[in-house]
Design an enzyme around this catalytic site. Structure first.
Site, short mmCIF file in Angstrom:
data_model
loop_
_atom_site.label_atom_id
_atom_site.label_comp_id
_atom_site.label_asym_id
_atom_site.label_seq_id
_atom_site.Cartn_x
_atom_site.Cartn_y
_atom_site.Cartn_z
N SER A 119 0.84 -1.21 0.00
CA SER A 119 0.00 0.00 0.00
C SER A 119 0.86 1.25 0.00
CB SER A 119 -0.84 0.10 1.27
OG SER A 119 -1.59 -1.03 1.49
N HIS A 140 -2.26 -3.25 -6.41
CA HIS A 140 -2.77 -2.80 -5.11
C HIS A 140 -4.27 -3.04 -5.01
CE1 HIS A 140 -3.58 0.64 -2.07
NE2 HIS A 140 -3.29 -0.47 -1.44
N GLU A 152 -5.31 -0.97 -8.20
CA GLU A 152 -4.39 -0.03 -8.83
C GLU A 152 -3.22 -0.83 -9.39
OE1 GLU A 152 -5.13 3.93 -6.04
OE2 GLU A 152 -3.62 2.48 -5.41
N ASN A 190 -5.01 6.43 -2.00
CA ASN A 190 -4.50 6.84 -0.69
C ASN A 190 -3.89 8.24 -0.73
OD1 ASN A 190 -5.39 4.57 0.56
ND2 ASN A 190 -3.42 3.50 0.53
#
Ligand code: NAD
Length: 283
Positions: A119, A140, A152, A190
């Protein structure tokens, strides 16, 4: 490149979800864990989740058993030798992942793809100690992997374009909604969501708004499907604070740093849904 056989390294919360997706999609899958017990625990969970899907009518009767039969377990990297794609979902540590990628590289074919589900680490750094960094890519997944549609697909500095596109196509075969992005801190979601949630928590104090009203504000004023406090409780405050610290370390932007209120809650064990208390109480 054709993917027929897959391996998942680390069958924790993310790895077991990814292995479940792979067997459901019809791929022969090898799950590698540190001990046979950890592997069996993950397999039992996958079996339960798939059986529940049959009960709910989301999966045909018998399809659950057929899927579980496609999963084999091992503790030995040698059993990954004939895999076309290895997805690493081990503990979030650069040293652990670099070590794993070296061990993997020693056993798989030269054209096998090595993907990391990291991550917050740099995929380029994970790949940097391998002999063929062009076959390393980020995949991801989001938590819980079987339910969250996004993946991702992360292009590291030296990722080969065909490797990248094969990872993208594989995510589609799992029924996911992949996106393509570069290897930058926080990737896409994120990078946006972490400072945004941090801002929401800061507003709690600055604007003197209640937790309930903050959630109401963003649901009914910004069209969010759930409010930020509810979302933070769902993600887990420990996970959020950890990711926030990692982003801050890399980008040095004040908004990335976890607000003291969040850090205090995480330290006190108020982690959200999973601990029974976060911004809200869960009985
Ligand atoms: N939990 C999330 O919300 C989430 C979301 C997306 C991505 N990720 C990423 O997925 C990866 C796994 O996270 P998780 O939440 O599933 O963690 P987890 O703690 O549930 O599982 C970690 C796994 O790593 C294995 N492991 C631990 N130390 C190891 C070592 N030294 N060598 C090999 N394996 C080792 C464990 O046996 C376990 O299978 C991390 O990179 C994390 O950043 C997590």
């Amino acid at each position: 490149m054709e993917i027929a056989k897959v391996a998942v390294v680390g069958l924790g919360s993310m790895g077991s979800g990814i292995a479940q997706l792979a067997v459901e999609a019809g791929f022969e899958t090898v799950g590698r864990e540190l001990t046979p017990e950890l592997g069996e625990k993950a397999k039992a969970q996958i079996t339960r989740f798939l059986a529940r899907k049959v009960e709910k009518g989301q999966l045909d009767a018998g399809a659950d058993e057929a899927a579980v039969a496609r999963l084999s377990l091992t503790t030995d990297f040698a059993d990954l030798a004939d895999c076309d794609l290895v997805i690493e979902a081990a503990f979030e540590s650069l040293e652990v992942k670099q070590q794993l990628f070296s061990e993997l590289e020693a056993v798989v074919r030269p054209d096998a793809i090595l993907a990391s589900n990291t991550s917050a680490l740099s995929v380029t750094e994970i790949a940097s100690l391998t002999e063929r960094p062009e076959r390393v890519v980020g995949m991801h997944f989001f938590n819980p992997a079987p339910l969250m549609p996004l993946v991702e697909i992360v292009r590291a500095e030296r990722t080969d374009e065909q490797v990248f596109e094969t990872a993208y196509a594989f995510a589609e075969r799992l029924g996911k909604q992949p996106i393509r992005c570069n290897d930058t801190p926080g990737f896409v979601v994120n990078r946006i969501l972490i400072p945004l949630l941090n801002d929401c928590v800061r507003v709690l104090d600055e604007a003197g708004v209640s937790v309930e009203d903050l959630d109401k504000a963003m649901k009914f004023g910004a069209g969010w499907p759930m409010g930020p406090a509810t979302l933070a409780d769902l993600v887990g405050l420990d996970i959020h604070v950890h990711a926030s610290e990692a982003l801050y370390e890399k980008l040095r932007e004040p908004r990335m740093a976890p607000p003291p209120r969040l850090a205090r809650m995480a330290t006190a064990g108020k982690l959200g849904r999973k601990s029974g208390e976060g911004f809200y109480r869960y009985d």
